[in-house]
Design a protein around this motif. Structure first.
Motif, PDB file in Angstrom:
ATOM      1  N   GLN B  41      69.775  52.146  65.037  1.00 30.81           N
ATOM      2  CA  GLN B  41      68.513  52.046  65.792  1.00 30.81           C
ATOM      3  C   GLN B  41      68.552  52.820  67.103  1.00 30.81           C
ATOM      4  OE1 GLN B  41      65.996  50.741  64.089  1.00 30.81           O
ATOM      5  NE2 GLN B  41      67.562  50.437  62.522  1.00 30.81           N
ATOM      6  N   GLN B  43      67.319  55.770  67.357  1.00 33.14           N
ATOM      7  CA  GLN B  43      66.016  56.448  67.356  1.00 33.14           C
ATOM      8  C   GLN B  43      66.119  57.831  67.997  1.00 33.14           C
ATOM      9  OE1 GLN B  43      64.017  54.686  65.658  1.00 33.14           O
ATOM     10  NE2 GLN B  43      64.572  52.532  66.009  1.00 33.14           N
ATOM     11  N   SER B  50      62.073  61.433  62.444  1.00 36.76           N
ATOM     12  CA  SER B  50      61.548  61.091  63.778  1.00 36.76           C
ATOM     13  C   SER B  50      62.047  59.747  64.275  1.00 36.76           C
ATOM     14  CB  SER B  50      60.014  61.088  63.743  1.00 36.76           C
ATOM     15  OG  SER B  50      59.589  60.149  62.784  1.00 36.76           O
ATOM     16  N   GLY B  51      62.870  59.071  63.512  1.00 35.28           N
ATOM     17  CA  GLY B  51      63.406  57.775  63.949  1.00 35.28           C
ATOM     18  C   GLY B  51      64.275  57.222  62.843  1.00 35.28           C
ATOM     19  N   PRO B 123      62.400  56.428  73.477  1.00 32.97           N
ATOM     20  CA  PRO B 123      61.794  55.780  72.311  1.00 32.97           C
ATOM     21  C   PRO B 123      61.808  54.262  72.388  1.00 32.97           C
ATOM     22  CG  PRO B 123      63.972  56.581  71.753  1.00 32.97           C
ATOM     23  CD  PRO B 123      63.700  57.043  73.140  1.00 32.97           C
ATOM     24  N   THR B 143      69.831  53.099  74.181  1.00 35.73           N
ATOM     25  CA  THR B 143      70.558  53.248  72.931  1.00 35.73           C
ATOM     26  C   THR B 143      71.448  54.485  72.927  1.00 35.73           C
ATOM     27  OG1 THR B 143      68.868  54.609  71.880  1.00 35.73           O
ATOM     28  CG2 THR B 143      68.600  52.222  71.711  1.00 35.73           C
TER      29      THR B 143
END
Lengths: 485, 167
Positions: B41, B43, B50-51, B123, B143
């Motif tokens: 996660q 991102q 895109s993620g 994000p 993250t």
């Protein structure tokens, strides 16, 4: 009152406590130098509030708690701070740890704290704060800051107080001697704890192989004429004194594996902690001293010594007649969960309940490791209801999900499985290595879930703003057209 | 005798059907969720999607390989390979360097000009701030995706070990 519920698994071990309890408690020699590691309690390191060349009095605060879970530290004697630097520490197995070093001036001049409290008149929250000022931490071995523990159990329906006098590990006898000779202190501390917690009852759990201790406690409770306190005898099976095991045995309730005793309305404190609280509240002496058992076939005259925190272990051994020719290894703790020390030039810390100078009679060297034969002996003795053979199976190749499902993090590292394994597999060592890997994985998963949630929230917000923007534009376009018509 | 045989055959058939039903995935969305649960996660988009969720969907469709996630590292590649029943392989170098240690973004507040470009790029909304006001990264929420670094016009963002960690 005998135990209604039996300990699950466990082992009946030879206690090896006769030699160290043959003589009464005595004071250890006062050392010339005291080394006080700043991180000797659970949680965050304390921060020094003195500097080198400062003069300090006995009992003077020398380090304040760090953020979160932490504790005060106090000078064990009057003298001069000669250094604040990294020194070999026993809880780091000899590796250096920042410590305050004090040279004793031999005068034992006490610190006048100016704190004058009538404890009974303090509110529970203030009572906890006062206990914190005494540098009180759990003396059962984990050195968890007591005030932090009490604060999470304050007055919620009046928890049940359990004093842990079930000294189950072989060789350790400091709590036995404390209960025999200072039962009054324990009862005083119990009453103080009950006040701080609004607890309605206090149960002092003791094993059935220490009748003098049971008698002394009962006498002290009678002298205090406190009906709320009573003694509960449990069978002397190792590890009856494990906090969760004791709560299950005494109260018949299980602490949730992912929770704390406070979650089921129980607070457990070591009897030594209660006695230390008594000394602080009644006599104004903060935690600067504790009883240490010095024993083993490798020391000439085993005994229990009242020792100032920061005293070198070598000094304690000298007080006990020095080593015998059979001395082979030095252990801090008992024979099941003790930690090996590389040498004796290490200070006694608040968590030091026992020093075992072991010979090969005390501790047989481990034989060569052989493959697991799936005999199941480990599962039979595990007091935490685990399957050590399965945990071992999922270590290679490492399978975090299965280790978690099988409760790796619930292992109390008591060593029963190690003890019975016919293949001599060092199970506890392996589990200790794997626990941080699993914890990191679980923490990473929690962090990932949080990141995913924030990502979705942001995406939704941007889409909503975009939709609102488009709606506004459409409205404006509509109005403009109306204006033209 | 015949009835007994018929009963045994019927039970075996039922058991077979039950285990087969469990073996196949109930629905494709469950598979995507299971893949997404293995992804870190971050991102960051290094996988070219895109993620994390679009990457998970592509892996489920079969249009992306299992070794495209550098922040997940070898552990994620291995777990994805096991889940998809394919041969494991090392993380593709073309997707980026597998980080050696966890890192979070850190804004040098003395140099920050308050342009909000990094805030718009993050994000997971881990950067606090407003136009012409100080910006700062909430380390606990970062993250380590590094998407804030290119947009910064004064290059005042660096990656550091999280506070409380030593490298």
């Amino acid at each position: 009152m005998a135990s209604r519920h039996a300990l699950r698994g466990g082992l009946r071990l030879d206690a090896h406590k006769q030699r160290s309890t043959a003589k009464p408690l005595r004071a250890a020699s006062i050392s010339e130098r005291f080394i006080i590691p700043l991180d000797q309690h659970s949680g965050m390191s304390a921060k020094p509030i003195v500097k080198p060349s400062d003069r300090v009095h006995m009992g003077q605060p020398i380090a304040q708690p760090g953020p979160g879970i932490s504790a005060w530290l106090h000078a064990p004697a009057s003298g001069e701070v000669i250094a604040i630097e990294a020194r070999p520490a026993p809880h780091r197995l000899g590796a250096p740890s920042p410590s305050i070093v004090i040279a004793n001036d031999g005068r034992d001049e006490r610190f006048a704290s100016g704190i004058n409290v009538n404890f009974e008149q303090l509110s529970p929250a203030d009572a906890c704060n006062h206990i914190a000022l005494g540098g009180i931490v759990g003396l059962g071995g984990a050195a968890f800051p007591t005030a932090n523990k009490l604060e999470s159990s304050l007055c919620e329906d009046g928890p049940r107080l359990l004093l842990n006098g079930a000294e189950c590990e072989p060789y350790i006898s400091c709590d036995d001697m404390l209960m025999r000779e200072r039962a009054g202190d324990i009862v005083y501390g119990a009453r103080a704890l009950m006040h701080a917690l609004c607890a309605k009852s206090c149960t002092i759990a003791v094993e059935d192989d220490v009748p003098e201790a049971v008698a002394a406690l009962r006498k002290a409770i009678e002298a205090a004429a406190d009906q709320r306190i009573h003694v509960h005898v449990v069978p002397s099976v190792y590890p009856a004194g494990g906090e969760r095991q004791l709560i299950a045995t005494v109260f018949g309730v299980e602490v949730p594996h992912d929770g704390l005793p406070a979650d089921i309305g129980v607070v457990c404190q070591n009897v030594g902690t209660a006695a230390a609280i008594a000394r602080w509240i009644r006599d104004g002496e903060p935690l600067i001293s504790r009883i240490v058992t010095v024993t083993g076939d490798g020391v000439r005259e085993p005994g229990n010594l009242e020792t100032r925190i920061g005293t070198p272990i070598a000094s304690l051994v000298a007080d006990c007649g020095g080593y015998t020719e059979r001395m082979s290894r030095l252990i801090m703790g008992g024979s099941m969960m003790g930690a090996p020390l590389p040498h004796d030039d290490l200070p006694v810390i608040k968590a030091t309940n026992c020093v075992v100078a072991a010979s090969t009679l005390d501790l047989q060297p481990r034989g060569p490791e052989m493959p697991c034969i799936r005999c199941g002996a480990c599962s039979q003795v595990c007091p935490a209801f685990l399957l050590p053979q399965q945990l071992h199976w999922y270590l290679h190749p490492y399978d975090g999900e299965q280790l978690n499902r099988h409760g790796l993090l619930d292992c109390i590292e008591c060593g029963c499985c190690d003890y019975v394994c016919p293949s001599q597999i060092p199970l506890v060592e392996r589990f200790r290595e794997a626990k941080p890997l699993l914890t990191r994985e679980l923490d990473a998963r929690i962090a990932a879930d949080a990141a995913r949630a924030r990502y979705h929230a942001r995406t939704e917000r941007l889409e909503r703003l975009e939709a609102e923007h488009r709606a506004k534009l459409a409205e404006k376009r509509g109005k403009r057209r109306e204006g033209h018509e | 005798m015949l009835t007994a045989l018929l009963i045994i055959v019927a039970l075996t058939a039922l058991a077979g059907i039950a285990s087969a039903a469990n073996a196949t995935n109930a629905s494709d969305s469950t598979l995507v969720e299971r893949i997404d649960a293995l992804l870190p996660q971050t991102q960051c988009g290094r996988c070219t999607f895109s993620g994390c969720r679009p990457y998970a969907e592509a892996v489920a469709r079969g249009s992306a390989d299992i070794n495209q996630c550098p922040p997940g590292g070898q552990r994620t590649a291995q777990a994805l390979a096991t889940l998809m029943g394919v041969e494991p392989k090392p993380v593709g170098k073309e997707f980026g360097v597998v980080p050696e240690y966890p890192a979070v973004a850190f804004i040098d507040e003395a140099a920050c000009i308050g342009c909000t470009k990094c805030i718009q790029a993050c994000p997971v909304d881990a950067i606090v701030g407003a136009s012409r006001a100080m910006h700062t990264v909430i380390a606990a929420e970062c993250t380590g995706c590094e998407l804030c670094i290119p947009p910064c016009p004064v290059d005042c963002i660096v990656m550091q070990p999280p506070p409380g960690h030593t490298h």
